[in-house]
Design an enzyme around this catalytic site. Structure first.
Site, PDB file in Angstrom:
ATOM      1  CG  ASP A  29       2.630 -49.532 -73.394  1.00  0.00           C
ATOM      2  OD1 ASP A  29       3.333 -48.659 -74.635  1.00  0.00           O
ATOM      3  OD2 ASP A  29       3.051 -50.579 -73.498  1.00  0.00           O
ATOM      4  CB  ILE A  30       0.522 -54.602 -75.061  1.00  0.00           C
ATOM      5  CG1 ILE A  30       0.234 -56.058 -74.613  1.00  0.00           C
ATOM      6  CG2 ILE A  30       2.096 -54.699 -75.354  1.00  0.00           C
ATOM      7  CD1 ILE A  30       0.243 -56.707 -76.244  1.00  0.00           C
ATOM      8  CG  ASN A  86       9.366 -42.453 -76.591  1.00  0.00           C
ATOM      9  OD1 ASN A  86       9.215 -41.820 -75.529  1.00  0.00           O
ATOM     10  ND2 ASN A  86       8.995 -43.911 -76.111  1.00  0.00           N
ATOM     11  N   GLY A  92      12.940 -42.754 -79.385  1.00  0.00           N
ATOM     12  CA  GLY A  92      12.516 -44.359 -78.518  1.00  0.00           C
ATOM     13  C   GLY A  92      11.839 -44.719 -79.606  1.00  0.00           C
ATOM     14  CD  GLN A  93       7.093 -41.906 -83.424  1.00  0.00           C
ATOM     15  OE1 GLN A  93       7.774 -41.559 -83.602  1.00  0.00           O
ATOM     16  NE2 GLN A  93       6.372 -42.377 -83.392  1.00  0.00           N
ATOM     17  CB  SER A  94       8.656 -49.413 -81.123  1.00  0.00           C
ATOM     18  OG  SER A  94       7.993 -48.755 -80.307  1.00  0.00           O
ATOM     19  CG  HIS A  99       2.749 -43.521 -79.084  1.00  0.00           C
ATOM     20  ND1 HIS A  99       2.561 -43.994 -79.584  1.00  0.00           N
ATOM     21  CD2 HIS A  99       2.937 -44.156 -78.085  1.00  0.00           C
ATOM     22  CE1 HIS A  99       4.002 -44.452 -80.376  1.00  0.00           C
ATOM     23  NE2 HIS A  99       4.141 -44.586 -78.677  1.00  0.00           N
ATOM     24  CG  HIS A 101       4.683 -43.775 -73.589  1.00  0.00           C
ATOM     25  ND1 HIS A 101       4.549 -45.441 -74.219  1.00  0.00           N
ATOM     26  CD2 HIS A 101       5.145 -43.804 -74.989  1.00  0.00           C
ATOM     27  CE1 HIS A 101       5.484 -45.641 -74.925  1.00  0.00           C
ATOM     28  NE2 HIS A 101       5.761 -44.619 -75.787  1.00  0.00           N
TER      29      HIS A 101
HETATM   30  P1  AMP Z   1       6.823 -46.112 -78.662  1.00  0.00           P
HETATM   31  O1  AMP Z   1       7.989 -46.719 -78.358  1.00  0.00           O
HETATM   32  O2  AMP Z   1       7.236 -45.172 -77.981  1.00  0.00           O
HETATM   33  O3  AMP Z   1       6.631 -46.589 -79.619  1.00  0.00           O
HETATM   34  O4  AMP Z   1       5.576 -46.760 -77.783  1.00  0.00           O
HETATM   35  C1  AMP Z   1       4.550 -47.696 -78.284  1.00  0.00           C
HETATM   36  C2  AMP Z   1       4.435 -48.667 -77.102  1.00  0.00           C
HETATM   37  O5  AMP Z   1       3.051 -49.489 -77.613  1.00  0.00           O
HETATM   38  C3  AMP Z   1       4.798 -49.676 -76.621  1.00  0.00           C
HETATM   39  O6  AMP Z   1       4.969 -49.008 -75.496  1.00  0.00           O
HETATM   40  C4  AMP Z   1       4.871 -51.098 -76.503  1.00  0.00           C
HETATM   41  O7  AMP Z   1       4.882 -51.587 -75.262  1.00  0.00           O
HETATM   42  C5  AMP Z   1       2.991 -50.713 -77.107  1.00  0.00           C
HETATM   43  N1  AMP Z   1       2.404 -51.272 -77.502  1.00  0.00           N
HETATM   44  C6  AMP Z   1       2.398 -51.792 -78.890  1.00  0.00           C
HETATM   45  N2  AMP Z   1       1.614 -53.106 -79.770  1.00  0.00           N
HETATM   46  C7  AMP Z   1       0.654 -52.734 -78.405  1.00  0.00           C
HETATM   47  C8  AMP Z   1      -0.882 -53.335 -78.572  1.00  0.00           C
HETATM   48  N3  AMP Z   1      -1.397 -54.154 -79.318  1.00  0.00           N
HETATM   49  N4  AMP Z   1      -1.373 -53.177 -76.766  1.00  0.00           N
HETATM   50  C9  AMP Z   1      -1.361 -52.520 -76.337  1.00  0.00           C
HETATM   51  N5  AMP Z   1       0.082 -51.926 -76.751  1.00  0.00           N
HETATM   52  C10 AMP Z   1       1.207 -51.414 -77.239  1.00  0.00           C
END
Ligand code: AMP
Length: 113
Positions: A29-30, A86, A92-94, A99, A101
């Site tokens: 994760d970034i 999420n 809390g899915q963004s 995916h 975690h």
């Molecule tokens: P969620 O909020 O559950 O949808 O998780 C999305 C996750 O993706 C977050 O923890 C972000 O930090 C991660 N994320 C978004 N863009 C990237 C990326 N380019 N490389 C790695 N992780 C990412």
């Protein structure tokens, strides 16, 4: 499809790759929320867990088995870890590509915030 995680799985967008097979791609994760924090995604696009039905049981089981394998590989299997999916707004899915975690190397609270 203009999906960031599809582009990560295809290599179009770079990532810190941890694992890949024919079905899954795993990368760190970034914005890590724990000393160990990586994501496991199916290469096939699903928007969220809501797109998974029993016909995908093989894939879902493979994802969980891979989470356990990668927990061992990253040295968090014995101390413990959390696997989180999420889903949609309240979850809390963004990023709208399914995916999991996997987080470890710190203590997590329950109930979650
Ligand atoms: P969620 O909020 O559950 O949808 O998780 C999305 C996750 O993706 C977050 O923890 C972000 O930090 C991660 N994320 C978004 N863009 C990237 C990326 N380019 N490389 C790695 N992780 C990412």
């Amino acid at each position: 499809m203009n999906c960031i995680f599809c582009k990560i799985a295809s290599g179009e967008i770079p990532s810190k790759k941890l694992f890949e097979d024919e079905l899954l791609f795993a990368f760190y994760d970034i914005q890590p929320q724990a000393p160990v924090h990586f994501l496991i995604i199916p290469k096939q696009h699903f928007s969220s867990l809501n797109d998974i039905s029993k016909e995908h049981s093989g894939l879902a089981g493979h994802l969980l088995a891979t989470a356990a394998e990668l927990a061992k590989k990253t040295g968090i299997d014995q101390s413990g870890y959390r696997v989180v999916l999420n889903t949609n707004d309240d979850g809390g899915q963004s990023v709208p590509h399914l995916h999991a975690h996997v987080l470890g190397k710190r203590k997590f609270l329950w109930p979650p915030g």
